[in-house]
Design an enzyme around this catalytic site. Structure first.
Site, PDB file in Angstrom:
ATOM      1  CE  LYS A 115     150.585  31.248 123.090  1.00  0.00           C
ATOM      2  NZ  LYS A 115     149.679  31.423 124.217  1.00  0.00           N
TER       3      LYS A 115
ATOM      4  CE  LYS B  70     150.319  27.297 122.794  1.00  0.00           C
ATOM      5  NZ  LYS B  70     149.583  28.129 123.697  1.00  0.00           N
TER       6      LYS B  70
END
Ligand code: PBG
Length: 340
Positions: free
Chosen positions: A212, A265
């Site tokens: 992330k 992400k």
């Protein structure tokens, strides 16, 4: 053999031919629809920067899941807007927390739906960070008024793990099917796995937000979830957007700690990371098409600068082609409608 014997256009002449040779397909079962649950009853408040996305009270969230399910989208992921926030994220792990309430209601009222629980502390902390903050004593009260410089605070890793583990167990107890930690503290997958197992939830899978990145594309989400940090930023825990090899290390470590599925992400600006993760790891791979990716497409479409549906499907198919089989997306319902 080359032109004129070879003509690639032969297989592009009709939609039926194009469909026959299509390499990548989208299916609603692979979408996960994010929901933002808030206190109250009958509440459906549109998020300013995310047209068509709402803060929903539990009763409205149940309706939304019913509709999502009807469209063939089988999974939702829950984010919570708690009644109040504090320095230990009580709203995240309280058994009557807003996500816990929503999970219980959804699981008891809708059949065959997978409820994922995003595990993070930022929405529940008064300061908006994803972990426990240690601040220099003089800046504690003044934190909101005068943002301290980086040296004035630290996000504590190990003490945050206990809260993340406690949150995960509480979510599992309320019926959440898949635990999805998005905080980026080191060691959290291991801590969560151990806590789940100890509490008897050894069959509850973990979908780790493994790679992330500290991204500007989360802007609209922070408005939706009211989770903007009051000082500083998330760069000391989320990843540097420039780093591919570190992303592979993050993923490898989460797998070692017991992740059942992994996530990259954001999605579109990180298709290369998705492709590399697909090559290297054999776990189910998810990607999160985040709020900013969604908002950019919506905004351009509103100006008639792009064809919304076409760009929506093109962005989703590119994430799939890069190698993600599971896509978290605010387009889940609209894309499912087009696929039907
Ligand atoms: C919680 C969390 C965030 C998102 C998912 N979980 C925000 C953040 O890290 O600031 C972003 C999702 C989106 O932008 O759609 N930490």
């Amino acid at each position: 053999m080359a032109f004129p014997e070879n003509r690639l256009r032969r297989l592009r002449r009709t939609e039926t031919l194009r469909s026959l040779v299509r390499e990548t397909r989208l299916t609603p079962e692979n979408f996960v629809y994010p929901l933002f649950v808030c206190p109250g009853k009958g509440i459906r408040k549109e998020v300013r920067s995310m047209p068509g996305v709402f803060n929903l009270s539990v009763d409205e969230a149940v309706k939304e899941v019913r509709e999502t399910r009807k469209l063939g989208v089988l999974s939702v992921i829950l984010f919570g807007l708690p009644e109040s926030k504090d320095e230990v994220a009580t709203g995240a792990w309280a058994d009557d927390g807003i996500v816990q309430q929503a999970a219980r209601a959804i699981k008891s009222e809708v059949r065959d739906v997978i409820v994922m629980g995003d595990v993070c502390l930022c929405e529940y902390m008064s300061h908006g960070h994803c972990g426990i903050v240690a601040t220099a004593p003089q800046s504690l009260g003044a934190a909101a008024a005068a943002p301290p410089v980086t040296a004035d605070y630290e996000i504590l890793n190990d003490p945050s793990l206990e809260l993340l583990a406690r949150t995960s167990v509480s979510l599992a107890r309320s019926g959440v099917d898949i635990i999805a930690p998005s905080d980026m503290m080191d060691g959290r997958v291991g801590a969560i796995r151990a806590a789940l197992d100890k509490a008897g939830y050894e069959n509850t899978p973990i979908l780790s937000y493994a790679a992330k990145f500290a991204s500007g594309f989360y802007g609209p989400f922070r408005e939706a979830a009211d989770s903007t940090p009051h000082f500083g930023d998330r760069r000391s825990y989320q990843m540097d957007p420039a780093n591919m090899r570190e992303a592979m290390r993050e993923i490898a470590l989460d797998i070692e700690e017991g992740a059942d599925m992994i996530m990259v992400k954001p999605a579109l600006p990180y298709l290369d990371v998705i492709a590399a993760a697909r090559e290297r790891f054999d776990l189910p791979l998810a990607a999160y098409q985040v709020s900013g990716e969604f908002a950019m497409i919506e905004a351009a479409a509103r100006n008639n600068w792009i064809d919304r549906d076409r760009v929506m499907m093109e962005s989703l198919v590119s994430i799939r082609r890069a190698g993600a089989s599971i896509i978290l997306t605010y387009f889940a319902k609209d894309a499912a409608r087009l696929l039907a």
